[in-house]
Design a protein around this motif. Structure first.
Motif, PDB file in Angstrom:
ATOM      1  N   TYR A   1       0.838  -1.203   0.000  1.00 25.04           N
ATOM      2  CA  TYR A   1       0.000   0.000   0.000  1.00 25.04           C
ATOM      3  C   TYR A   1       0.874   1.254   0.000  1.00 25.04           C
ATOM      4  O   TYR A   1       0.916   1.980   1.000  1.00 25.04           O
TER       5      TYR A   1
ATOM      6  N   TYR B   1      -6.037 -10.648   5.218  1.00 24.85           N
ATOM      7  CA  TYR B   1      -4.847 -11.260   4.596  1.00 24.85           C
ATOM      8  C   TYR B   1      -4.274 -10.321   3.546  1.00 24.85           C
ATOM      9  O   TYR B   1      -4.998  -9.616   2.845  1.00 24.85           O
TER      10      TYR B   1
ATOM     11  N   TYR C   1       4.314 -11.807  -5.092  1.00 25.65           N
ATOM     12  CA  TYR C   1       4.195 -13.199  -4.642  1.00 25.65           C
ATOM     13  C   TYR C   1       2.755 -13.698  -4.690  1.00 25.65           C
ATOM     14  O   TYR C   1       2.421 -14.711  -4.088  1.00 25.65           O
ATOM     15  N   ARG C   2       1.887 -12.982  -5.404  1.00 21.33           N
ATOM     16  CA  ARG C   2       0.479 -13.388  -5.472  1.00 21.33           C
ATOM     17  C   ARG C   2       0.264 -14.530  -6.476  1.00 21.33           C
ATOM     18  O   ARG C   2       1.108 -14.764  -7.322  1.00 21.33           O
ATOM     19  N   ASN C   3      -0.892 -15.155  -6.370  1.00 22.28           N
ATOM     20  CA  ASN C   3      -1.270 -16.253  -7.272  1.00 22.28           C
ATOM     21  C   ASN C   3      -0.301 -17.420  -7.256  1.00 22.28           C
ATOM     22  O   ASN C   3      -0.060 -18.067  -8.266  1.00 22.28           O
ATOM     23  N   GLN C   4       0.287 -17.651  -6.083  1.00 21.45           N
ATOM     24  CA  GLN C   4       1.182 -18.809  -5.930  1.00 21.45           C
ATOM     25  C   GLN C   4       0.696 -19.692  -4.792  1.00 21.45           C
ATOM     26  O   GLN C   4       1.432 -20.539  -4.299  1.00 21.45           O
ATOM     27  N   GLY C   5      -0.516 -19.419  -4.312  1.00 21.80           N
ATOM     28  CA  GLY C   5      -1.079 -20.233  -3.225  1.00 21.80           C
ATOM     29  C   GLY C   5      -0.635 -19.796  -1.831  1.00 21.80           C
ATOM     30  O   GLY C   5      -0.970 -20.450  -0.834  1.00 21.80           O
ATOM     31  N   ILE C   6       0.107 -18.706  -1.742  1.00 22.95           N
ATOM     32  CA  ILE C   6       0.622 -18.279  -0.429  1.00 22.95           C
ATOM     33  C   ILE C   6      -0.530 -17.775   0.459  1.00 22.95           C
ATOM     34  O   ILE C   6      -0.618 -18.121   1.638  1.00 22.95           O
TER      35      ILE C   6
ATOM     36  N   GLU D   1      -3.591 -18.663   0.426  1.00 22.32           N
ATOM     37  CA  GLU D   1      -4.383 -19.808   0.886  1.00 22.32           C
ATOM     38  C   GLU D   1      -3.659 -20.549   2.022  1.00 22.32           C
ATOM     39  O   GLU D   1      -4.252 -20.819   3.069  1.00 22.32           O
TER      40      GLU D   1
ATOM     41  N   ARG E   1     -14.327  -9.199   5.400  1.00 15.06           N
ATOM     42  CA  ARG E   1     -15.036  -8.062   4.791  1.00 15.06           C
ATOM     43  C   ARG E   1     -14.124  -7.474   3.733  1.00 15.06           C
ATOM     44  O   ARG E   1     -12.976  -7.117   4.020  1.00 15.06           O
ATOM     45  N   THR E   2     -14.621  -7.412   2.522  1.00 15.15           N
ATOM     46  CA  THR E   2     -13.763  -6.973   1.443  1.00 15.15           C
ATOM     47  C   THR E   2     -14.571  -6.233   0.371  1.00 15.15           C
ATOM     48  O   THR E   2     -15.798  -6.363   0.336  1.00 15.15           O
TER      49      THR E   2
ATOM     50  N   ILE F   1     -11.805  -9.272  -6.502  1.00 20.40           N
ATOM     51  CA  ILE F   1     -12.068 -10.647  -6.960  1.00 20.40           C
ATOM     52  C   ILE F   1     -11.131 -11.657  -6.282  1.00 20.40           C
ATOM     53  O   ILE F   1     -11.555 -12.734  -5.864  1.00 20.40           O
TER      54      ILE F   1
ATOM     55  N   SER G   1      -9.579 -11.521  -3.401  1.00 20.47           N
ATOM     56  CA  SER G   1      -9.926 -11.720  -1.994  1.00 20.47           C
ATOM     57  C   SER G   1     -11.187 -12.574  -1.859  1.00 20.47           C
ATOM     58  O   SER G   1     -11.244 -13.485  -1.020  1.00 20.47           O
TER      59      SER G   1
ATOM     60  N   LEU H   1     -10.348 -16.177  -2.790  1.00 17.75           N
ATOM     61  CA  LEU H   1      -9.590 -16.823  -1.715  1.00 17.75           C
ATOM     62  C   LEU H   1     -10.535 -17.171  -0.555  1.00 17.75           C
ATOM     63  O   LEU H   1     -10.472 -18.281  -0.013  1.00 17.75           O
TER      64      LEU H   1
ATOM     65  N   LYS I   1     -12.421 -20.251  -1.334  1.00 16.97           N
ATOM     66  CA  LYS I   1     -11.550 -21.432  -1.249  1.00 16.97           C
ATOM     67  C   LYS I   1     -11.343 -21.876   0.189  1.00 16.97           C
ATOM     68  O   LYS I   1     -11.168 -23.045   0.479  1.00 16.97           O
TER      69      LYS I   1
HETATM   70  C1  LIG Z   1      -6.332 -11.361  -1.905  1.00 14.06           C
HETATM   71  C2  LIG Z   1      -4.898 -11.881  -1.787  1.00 14.06           C
HETATM   72  C3  LIG Z   1      -4.542 -12.012  -0.298  1.00 14.06           C
HETATM   73  C4  LIG Z   1      -4.809 -13.260  -2.455  1.00 14.06           C
HETATM   74  O1  LIG Z   1      -3.533 -13.821  -2.149  1.00 14.06           O
HETATM   75  P1  LIG Z   1      -2.809 -14.863  -3.115  1.00 14.06           P
HETATM   76  O2  LIG Z   1      -1.627 -15.413  -2.413  1.00 14.06           O
HETATM   77  O3  LIG Z   1      -2.603 -14.263  -4.450  1.00 14.06           O
HETATM   78  O4  LIG Z   1      -3.946 -16.007  -3.225  1.00 14.06           O
HETATM   79  P2  LIG Z   1      -3.717 -17.506  -3.670  1.00 14.06           P
HETATM   80  O5  LIG Z   1      -2.589 -17.599  -4.641  1.00 14.06           O
HETATM   81  O6  LIG Z   1      -3.670 -18.373  -2.441  1.00 14.06           O
HETATM   82  O7  LIG Z   1      -5.069 -17.777  -4.487  1.00 14.06           O
HETATM   83  C5  LIG Z   1      -6.241 -18.316  -3.924  1.00 14.06           C
HETATM   84  C6  LIG Z   1      -7.277 -18.460  -5.020  1.00 14.06           C
HETATM   85  O8  LIG Z   1      -7.717 -17.160  -5.433  1.00 14.06           O
HETATM   86  C7  LIG Z   1      -7.484 -16.966  -6.825  1.00 14.06           C
HETATM   87  N1  LIG Z   1      -7.060 -15.573  -7.042  1.00 14.06           N
HETATM   88  C8  LIG Z   1      -6.133 -14.897  -6.335  1.00 14.06           C
HETATM   89  N2  LIG Z   1      -6.023 -13.641  -6.835  1.00 14.06           N
HETATM   90  C9  LIG Z   1      -6.901 -13.558  -7.857  1.00 14.06           C
HETATM   91  C10 LIG Z   1      -7.274 -12.506  -8.740  1.00 14.06           C
HETATM   92  N3  LIG Z   1      -6.702 -11.298  -8.650  1.00 14.06           N
HETATM   93  N4  LIG Z   1      -8.234 -12.753  -9.660  1.00 14.06           N
HETATM   94  C11 LIG Z   1      -8.843 -13.960  -9.725  1.00 14.06           C
HETATM   95  N5  LIG Z   1      -8.534 -14.998  -8.896  1.00 14.06           N
HETATM   96  C12 LIG Z   1      -7.577 -14.792  -7.990  1.00 14.06           C
HETATM   97  C13 LIG Z   1      -6.395 -17.953  -7.180  1.00 14.06           C
HETATM   98  O9  LIG Z   1      -6.435 -18.270  -8.545  1.00 14.06           O
HETATM   99  C14 LIG Z   1      -6.740 -19.123  -6.285  1.00 14.06           C
HETATM  100  O10 LIG Z   1      -7.790 -19.886  -6.826  1.00 14.06           O
HETATM  101  P3  LIG Z   1      -7.486 -21.254  -7.650  1.00 14.06           P
HETATM  102  O11 LIG Z   1      -6.594 -22.083  -6.764  1.00 14.06           O
HETATM  103  O12 LIG Z   1      -8.843 -21.812  -7.846  1.00 14.06           O
HETATM  104  O13 LIG Z   1      -6.784 -20.836  -8.882  1.00 14.06           O
HETATM  105  C15 LIG Z   1      -3.888 -10.929  -2.490  1.00 14.06           C
HETATM  106  O14 LIG Z   1      -4.331 -10.689  -3.809  1.00 14.06           O
HETATM  107  C16 LIG Z   1      -3.702  -9.585  -1.780  1.00 14.06           C
HETATM  108  O15 LIG Z   1      -2.899  -9.467  -0.871  1.00 14.06           O
HETATM  109  N6  LIG Z   1      -4.440  -8.536  -2.210  1.00 14.06           N
HETATM  110  C17 LIG Z   1      -4.282  -7.211  -1.620  1.00 14.06           C
HETATM  111  C18 LIG Z   1      -4.717  -7.176  -0.184  1.00 14.06           C
HETATM  112  C19 LIG Z   1      -6.175  -7.478  -0.046  1.00 14.06           C
HETATM  113  O16 LIG Z   1      -6.982  -7.045  -0.849  1.00 14.06           O
HETATM  114  N7  LIG Z   1      -6.514  -8.226   1.015  1.00 14.06           N
HETATM  115  C20 LIG Z   1      -7.873  -8.517   1.347  1.00 14.06           C
HETATM  116  C21 LIG Z   1      -8.394  -7.398   2.168  1.00 14.06           C
HETATM  117  S1  LIG Z   1      -9.836  -7.898   3.030  1.00 14.06           S
END
Ligand SMILES: CC(C)(COP(=O)(O)OP(=O)(O)OC[C@H]1O[C@@H](n2cnc3c(N)ncnc32)[C@H](O)[C@@H]1OP(=O)(O)O)[C@@H](O)C(=O)NCCC(=O)NCCS
Length: 155
Positions: A23, A74, A80-85, A87, A108-109, A114, A116, A119, A122
């Protein structure tokens, strides 16, 4: 990747860095997230580390006057996103709070967040019943988020 419990005394710098990079427009968040783990209503925070760098944080805080309900947040570094971290880190955090006084977790998001929402689904979160929404209106709404979705998980 290593997942460990958050300790302010050891991780202050890494946490500030993480939130500044997620941020960059709101440096006050980096200070806010550099909290002491003994703070009131704090239940559990875990961090994900790769090669000594903090790349994600998941936190659980109960609501004021409601030791049975808490919010899960979270945050994963953009590189490092979209690598399952998200989850893995969230699952570890949820497992840790299962045997506490908590019975319900909320997420709450923003409706447009999308990643969040995906995730949360999941992790087993679902949209709350009308009954739950009516009984917990003040928890579900947030002054900071306008178009918001709330999802719940029974522990
Ligand atoms: C939301 C967030 C925590 C997801 O973390 P991440 O490590 O990328 O999530 P993961 O890799 O574990 O993905 C979990 C699932 O969500 C999906 N996903 C994650 N980001 C996505 C996106 N931007 N668009 C669509 N799907 C998405 C993944 O594909 C996965 O699903 P799948 O296994 O069916 O493919 C991350 O994007 C983030 O930090 N965002 C900014 C902070 C935020 O908004 N936090 C929430 C505030 S309440």
């Amino acid at each position: 990747m290593l997942i460990s419990d958050y300790e302010q005394s050891k991780m202050s710098q890494g946490i500030r860095q993480l939130f500044l990079e997620i941020y960059p427009d709101d440096p006050s968040l980096a200070e806010k997230m550099n909290f002491n783990e003994n703070r009131v209503r704090h239940i559990c925070t875990k961090v994900a580390m790769i090669n000594g760098k903090i790349v994600g944080q998941a936190n659980v805080f109960s609501f004021k006057g409601r030791p049975d309900i808490a919010n899960l947040g979270y945050h994963i570094h953009p590189d490092y996103r979209n690598q399952g971290i998200g989850e893995k880190l969230s699952k570890a955090t949820i497992d840790k709070v299962k045997n506490t006084a908590l019975s319900i977790l909320l997420i709450r998001t923003e409706l447009k967040n999308i990643g969040s929402i995906k995730l949360a689904r999941k992790l087993g979160f679902t949209e709350p019943t009308n009954e739950f929404q009516k009984a917990n209106e003040e928890l579900i709404s947030s002054d900071n988020i306008k178009e918001m979705i709330c999802m719940v998980l029974d522990l």
